[in-house]
Design a protein around this motif. Structure first.
Motif, short mmCIF file in Angstrom:
data_model
loop_
_atom_site.label_atom_id
_atom_site.label_comp_id
_atom_site.label_asym_id
_atom_site.label_seq_id
_atom_site.Cartn_x
_atom_site.Cartn_y
_atom_site.Cartn_z
N GLY A 278 3.52 10.24 -9.68
CA GLY A 278 2.71 10.57 -10.85
C GLY A 278 2.15 11.97 -10.77
N ILE A 279 1.64 12.33 -9.60
CA ILE A 279 1.11 13.69 -9.40
C ILE A 279 2.21 14.72 -9.61
CG2 ILE A 279 0.13 15.28 -7.71
CD1 ILE A 279 -1.22 12.83 -6.41
N GLY A 280 3.40 14.43 -9.07
CA GLY A 280 4.52 15.35 -9.20
C GLY A 280 4.93 15.55 -10.64
N LEU B 73 -15.25 23.97 -4.18
CA LEU B 73 -14.24 24.83 -4.78
C LEU B 73 -14.22 24.78 -6.30
CD1 LEU B 73 -11.28 24.14 -2.31
CD2 LEU B 73 -13.00 25.95 -2.21
N LYS B 74 -15.01 23.85 -6.88
CA LYS B 74 -15.10 23.71 -8.34
C LYS B 74 -13.75 23.41 -9.00
CE LYS B 74 -19.41 24.91 -7.86
NZ LYS B 74 -20.49 23.91 -7.91
N GLU B 75 -12.89 22.68 -8.28
CA GLU B 75 -11.58 22.34 -8.83
C GLU B 75 -11.73 21.23 -9.86
OE1 GLU B 75 -8.76 23.44 -4.98
OE2 GLU B 75 -8.96 21.38 -5.64
N LYS B 76 -11.05 21.41 -11.00
CA LYS B 76 -11.09 20.42 -12.06
C LYS B 76 -9.66 19.99 -12.41
CE LYS B 76 -15.36 22.16 -14.17
NZ LYS B 76 -15.99 22.69 -15.41
N LEU B 77 -9.41 18.70 -12.34
CA LEU B 77 -8.10 18.17 -12.67
C LEU B 77 -8.21 17.29 -13.92
CD1 LEU B 77 -6.97 17.08 -9.08
CD2 LEU B 77 -6.56 19.27 -10.22
N THR B 78 -7.07 16.92 -14.48
CA THR B 78 -7.09 16.04 -15.65
C THR B 78 -7.40 14.62 -15.20
OG1 THR B 78 -4.73 15.51 -15.50
CG2 THR B 78 -5.34 17.49 -16.73
N LYS B 79 -7.76 13.77 -16.15
CA LYS B 79 -8.07 12.39 -15.84
C LYS B 79 -6.86 11.66 -15.24
CE LYS B 79 -11.70 11.82 -19.31
NZ LYS B 79 -12.15 11.09 -20.52
N LEU B 80 -5.67 11.96 -15.77
CA LEU B 80 -4.45 11.33 -15.25
C LEU B 80 -4.17 11.79 -13.82
CD1 LEU B 80 -1.80 11.17 -18.12
CD2 LEU B 80 -2.73 9.27 -16.78
N GLN B 81 -4.42 13.06 -13.53
CA GLN B 81 -4.23 13.55 -12.17
C GLN B 81 -5.16 12.84 -11.20
OE1 GLN B 81 -4.64 17.82 -13.02
NE2 GLN B 81 -2.66 18.13 -12.04
N TYR B 82 -6.43 12.70 -11.61
CA TYR B 82 -7.38 11.99 -10.76
C TYR B 82 -6.96 10.53 -10.58
CZ TYR B 82 -10.89 15.69 -10.37
OH TYR B 82 -11.56 16.84 -10.05
N ALA C 24 0.83 -1.21 0.00
CA ALA C 24 0.00 0.00 0.00
C ALA C 24 0.87 1.26 0.00
CB ALA C 24 -0.93 -0.01 1.21
N ILE C 25 1.95 1.23 0.76
CA ILE C 25 2.85 2.37 0.82
C ILE C 25 3.53 2.59 -0.54
CG2 ILE C 25 5.01 3.23 1.84
CD1 ILE C 25 4.12 1.89 4.46
N VAL C 26 3.89 1.49 -1.21
CA VAL C 26 4.48 1.60 -2.56
C VAL C 26 3.48 2.23 -3.53
CG1 VAL C 26 5.32 0.29 -4.54
CG2 VAL C 26 6.07 -0.33 -2.23
N VAL C 27 2.21 1.83 -3.43
CA VAL C 27 1.17 2.39 -4.29
C VAL C 27 1.04 3.90 -4.04
CG1 VAL C 27 -1.32 2.44 -4.74
CG2 VAL C 27 -0.14 0.25 -4.49
#
Length: 227
Positions: A56-58, A199-208, A46-49
């Protein structure tokens, strides 16, 4: 919290909060290294995940439409993204100390019983917050910042909620802290939902996708450590 508030000005809450809540995973690792506790193989996975999700986020944070370097400059982009990590590390160290001091068997505190340890911990927390408030008020006075209490209703409500959460946190940590810490971190699920709705924040599919990896790792860690 200072690191968290600073970072909020430059990075989405949907991103910063899951990273901050990896403090539970960091705390589990510290408990193994410092306190000699053991974690299951599933917890390690789980920690590795979680780490994969954060990496990925970075990576995505500085590519394409979400390239923070273009928006803030390279130096400020690095600082902004580092803020939730600073929070997570400091919070993990604090949680580790909570585990140590709130465990009757290991606590070095004298004249403390199971009936009084929660009151002692909460008193210590509130005194710390009070000292910080006094220091900040003095700093604002020196800087000439105007502060009118009646206009701070939203911040007062936030303070009440934070205090209520702190009492609940101490109650949980005075039990099995190694289990409570990662479970508490699952609050990022609620935060992600509220960030999208309020907050109406929208991220990309990859970010999610990578955010869900982080959250899945946190929740898996909570379930595994809670067994």
């Amino acid at each position: 919290m200072a690191f968290s508030f600073f970072g909020m000005r430059f990075i989405e809450e949907s991103i910063s909060d899951p990273i901050e809540n990896t403090s539970g995973a960091i705390c589990s690792l510290l408990a193994v290294v410092v306190l000699g506790e053991t974690i299951a193989a599933g917890s390690a996975i789980a920690i590795v995940v979680i780490v994969i999700g954060i990496l990925g986020i970075g990576f995505l944070d500085n590519t394409g439409d979400t390239d923070r370097k273009k928006k803030l400059g390279k130096k400020m982009a690095i600082i902004a993204f580092a803020m939730p990590f600073c929070y997570a590390i400091i919070d993990a160290i604090g949680s580790l100390l909570d585990i140590y001091f709130l465990d009757i068997e290991t606590s070095p505190l004298s004249n403390i019983t199971e009936a009084t340890i929660e009151d002692v911990a909460n008193t210590s927390y509130e005194l710390t917050f009070f000292i910080c408030a006094v220091v900040l008020l003095i700093f604002m006075k020196i800087k000439g910042v105007k502060f009118e209490l009646p206009t701070q209703r939203d911040k007062i409500l936030a303070g009440v909620c934070e205090t209520a959460g702190q009492f609940t946190y101490v109650y949980a940590m005075s039990g099995d802290g190694a289990i409570a810490a990662p479970i508490i971190s699952s609050v990022c699920v609620v935060s992600l939902i509220l960030s999208r709705i309020v907050l109406k924040e929208k991220l990309t599919k990859l970010q999610y996708f990578f955010l869900f990896l982080v959250i899945a790792g946190i929740l898996a860690l909570a379930v595994i450590e809670g067994e």
